[in-house]
Enzyme design. Structure first.
Site, PDB file in Angstrom:
ATOM      1  N   LYS A  62       0.848  -1.161  -0.107  1.00 14.18           N
ATOM      2  CA  LYS A  62      -0.048   0.029   0.086  1.00 14.18           C
ATOM      3  C   LYS A  62       0.751   1.433   0.037  1.00 14.18           C
ATOM      4  O   LYS A  62       0.554   2.371  -0.616  1.00 14.18           O
ATOM      5  CB  LYS A  62      -0.739   0.083   1.347  1.00 14.18           C
ATOM      6  CG  LYS A  62      -1.918  -0.990   1.322  1.00 14.18           C
ATOM      7  CD  LYS A  62      -2.940  -0.734   2.306  1.00 14.18           C
ATOM      8  CE  LYS A  62      -2.208  -0.579   3.943  1.00 14.18           C
ATOM      9  NZ  LYS A  62      -2.055  -2.145   4.221  1.00 14.18           N
ATOM     10  N   ARG A  70      -1.291  -9.395  12.856  1.00 15.47           N
ATOM     11  CA  ARG A  70      -1.657  -8.538  11.919  1.00 15.47           C
ATOM     12  C   ARG A  70      -2.416  -8.921  10.961  1.00 15.47           C
ATOM     13  O   ARG A  70      -3.406  -8.434  10.388  1.00 15.47           O
ATOM     14  CB  ARG A  70      -0.442  -7.979  11.464  1.00 15.47           C
ATOM     15  CG  ARG A  70       0.699  -7.280  12.337  1.00 15.47           C
ATOM     16  CD  ARG A  70       1.514  -6.605  11.829  1.00 15.47           C
ATOM     17  NE  ARG A  70       1.300  -5.362  11.052  1.00 15.47           N
ATOM     18  CZ  ARG A  70       2.049  -4.951  10.034  1.00 15.47           C
ATOM     19  NH1 ARG A  70       3.264  -5.477   9.654  1.00 15.47           N
ATOM     20  NH2 ARG A  70       1.893  -3.601   9.376  1.00 15.47           N
ATOM     21  N   ARG A 100      11.553  -3.325  10.706  1.00 17.50           N
ATOM     22  CA  ARG A 100      10.295  -2.708  11.388  1.00 17.50           C
ATOM     23  C   ARG A 100       9.955  -3.697  12.378  1.00 17.50           C
ATOM     24  O   ARG A 100       9.779  -4.849  12.341  1.00 17.50           O
ATOM     25  CB  ARG A 100       9.122  -2.531  10.333  1.00 17.50           C
ATOM     26  CG  ARG A 100       8.867  -1.127   9.643  1.00 17.50           C
ATOM     27  CD  ARG A 100       7.675  -0.994   8.905  1.00 17.50           C
ATOM     28  NE  ARG A 100       6.505  -1.670   9.064  1.00 17.50           N
ATOM     29  CZ  ARG A 100       5.301  -1.311   8.906  1.00 17.50           C
ATOM     30  NH1 ARG A 100       5.433  -0.483   7.556  1.00 17.50           N
ATOM     31  NH2 ARG A 100       4.266  -1.711   9.358  1.00 17.50           N
TER      32      ARG A 100
HETATM   33  P1  AMP Z   1       0.627   0.449   8.871  1.00 12.03           P
HETATM   34  O1  AMP Z   1       2.001   0.884   8.233  1.00 12.03           O
HETATM   35  O2  AMP Z   1      -0.475   1.057   7.806  1.00 12.03           O
HETATM   36  O3  AMP Z   1       0.823  -1.182   8.579  1.00 12.03           O
HETATM   37  O4  AMP Z   1       0.523   0.453  10.221  1.00 12.03           O
HETATM   38  C1  AMP Z   1       1.293   0.317  11.148  1.00 12.03           C
HETATM   39  C2  AMP Z   1       0.856   0.227  12.493  1.00 12.03           C
HETATM   40  O5  AMP Z   1       0.236   1.056  13.033  1.00 12.03           O
HETATM   41  C3  AMP Z   1      -0.382  -0.994  12.520  1.00 12.03           C
HETATM   42  O6  AMP Z   1      -0.151  -2.396  12.707  1.00 12.03           O
HETATM   43  C4  AMP Z   1      -1.340  -0.390  13.755  1.00 12.03           C
HETATM   44  O7  AMP Z   1      -0.893  -0.762  14.818  1.00 12.03           O
HETATM   45  C5  AMP Z   1      -1.039   1.116  13.327  1.00 12.03           C
HETATM   46  N1  AMP Z   1      -2.351   1.646  12.635  1.00 12.03           N
HETATM   47  C6  AMP Z   1      -1.952   2.219  11.416  1.00 12.03           C
HETATM   48  N2  AMP Z   1      -3.249   2.596  10.946  1.00 12.03           N
HETATM   49  C7  AMP Z   1      -4.241   2.271  11.957  1.00 12.03           C
HETATM   50  C8  AMP Z   1      -5.660   2.508  11.896  1.00 12.03           C
HETATM   51  N3  AMP Z   1      -6.378   2.872  11.138  1.00 12.03           N
HETATM   52  N4  AMP Z   1      -6.091   1.927  13.244  1.00 12.03           N
HETATM   53  C9  AMP Z   1      -5.429   1.562  14.195  1.00 12.03           C
HETATM   54  N5  AMP Z   1      -4.072   1.123  14.250  1.00 12.03           N
HETATM   55  C10 AMP Z   1      -3.601   1.578  12.911  1.00 12.03           C
END
Ligand code: AMP
Length: 195
Positions: free
Chosen positions: A15, A153, A141
């Site tokens: 994404k 996840r 990460r």
């Molecule tokens: P991502 O980089 O989008 O995978 O986000 C990394 C982490 O941030 C996720 O695993 C969640 O812990 C947190 N996170 C990101 N977006 C959200 C969201 N919309 N709601 C809740 N937690 C989020």
């Protein structure tokens, strides 16, 4: 014209990578909740301390924190010409909250606002596991490193985010894109949606 966009997909679908290319094409701001949380974690803010606890466990940060953060971001006038949301919404309650935020923001500028298109990058579970393990080695990460966290996840995606996709499918605004292949292959497919 499709201008208010959500990029959707399981963790590791690409994404962020595709969003970076898409904002260049569409000239709209990139609003990534994951990036916003990582910024707060890096700077050790109060919000970052909360976010770290959840993201390191592969869980969603509570809605009270996440929705308030997105609401504040969407109040910025730079979203008027469109925006790309990446990583938000990730659950039905978040999608509902987003709808209300957009109504409020739209009312302030006398222009009704809504999500026009959800670009869904589709990738299989096996492929996700492989990609997350690889990303853990390359980017370091913390939330990609532990198989248990990876499974959390994936489970969070299935339990909370897939119903959110179904919510948008009912609105007929989801465009599915095959997430297999090179970055350019996938972007070529996404570009066609906006041609
Ligand atoms: P991502 O980089 O989008 O995978 O986000 C990394 C982490 O941030 C996720 O695993 C969640 O812990 C947190 N996170 C990101 N977006 C959200 C969201 N919309 N709601 C809740 N937690 C989020």
């Amino acid at each position: 014209m499709l201008k208010n966009i959500v990029i959707f997909g399981p963790p590791g679908a690409g994404k962020g990578t595709q969003a970076a290319k898409l904002i260049e094409l569409l000239k709209v701001p990139h609003i990534s909740t994951g990036d916003m949380f990582r910024y707060h974690i890096k700077n050790n803010t109060d919000l970052g301390k909360t976010a770290k606890e959840y993201s390191n466990a592969g869980k969603l940060v509570p809605d009270s924190v996440t929705i308030a953060m997105v609401k504040e971001r969407l109040a910025n006038p730079d979203v008027k010409g469109g925006f790309l949301l990446d990583g938000f919404p990730r659950s039905v309650p978040q999608a509902e909250a987003l709808e209300n935020i957009l109504i409020e923001v739209g009312a302030r500028c006398n222009a009704p606002l809504q999500i026009d298109c959800v670009v869904n990058i589709a990738v299989s579970d096996d492929e996700i596991r492989q990609r997350l393990a690889k990303r853990a080695t390359i980017e370091g990460r913390a939330d990609d490193a532990d198989p248990k966290v990876i499974q959390n996840r994936i489970d969070t995606y299935k339990n909370q985010s897939e119903p959110c996709l179904a919510y948008y499918r009912k609105k007929n605004i989801v465009r599915d894109v095959d997430g297999l292949g090179s970055i350019d292959d996938v972007f070529g497919r996404i570009k066609k949606i906006f041609a």
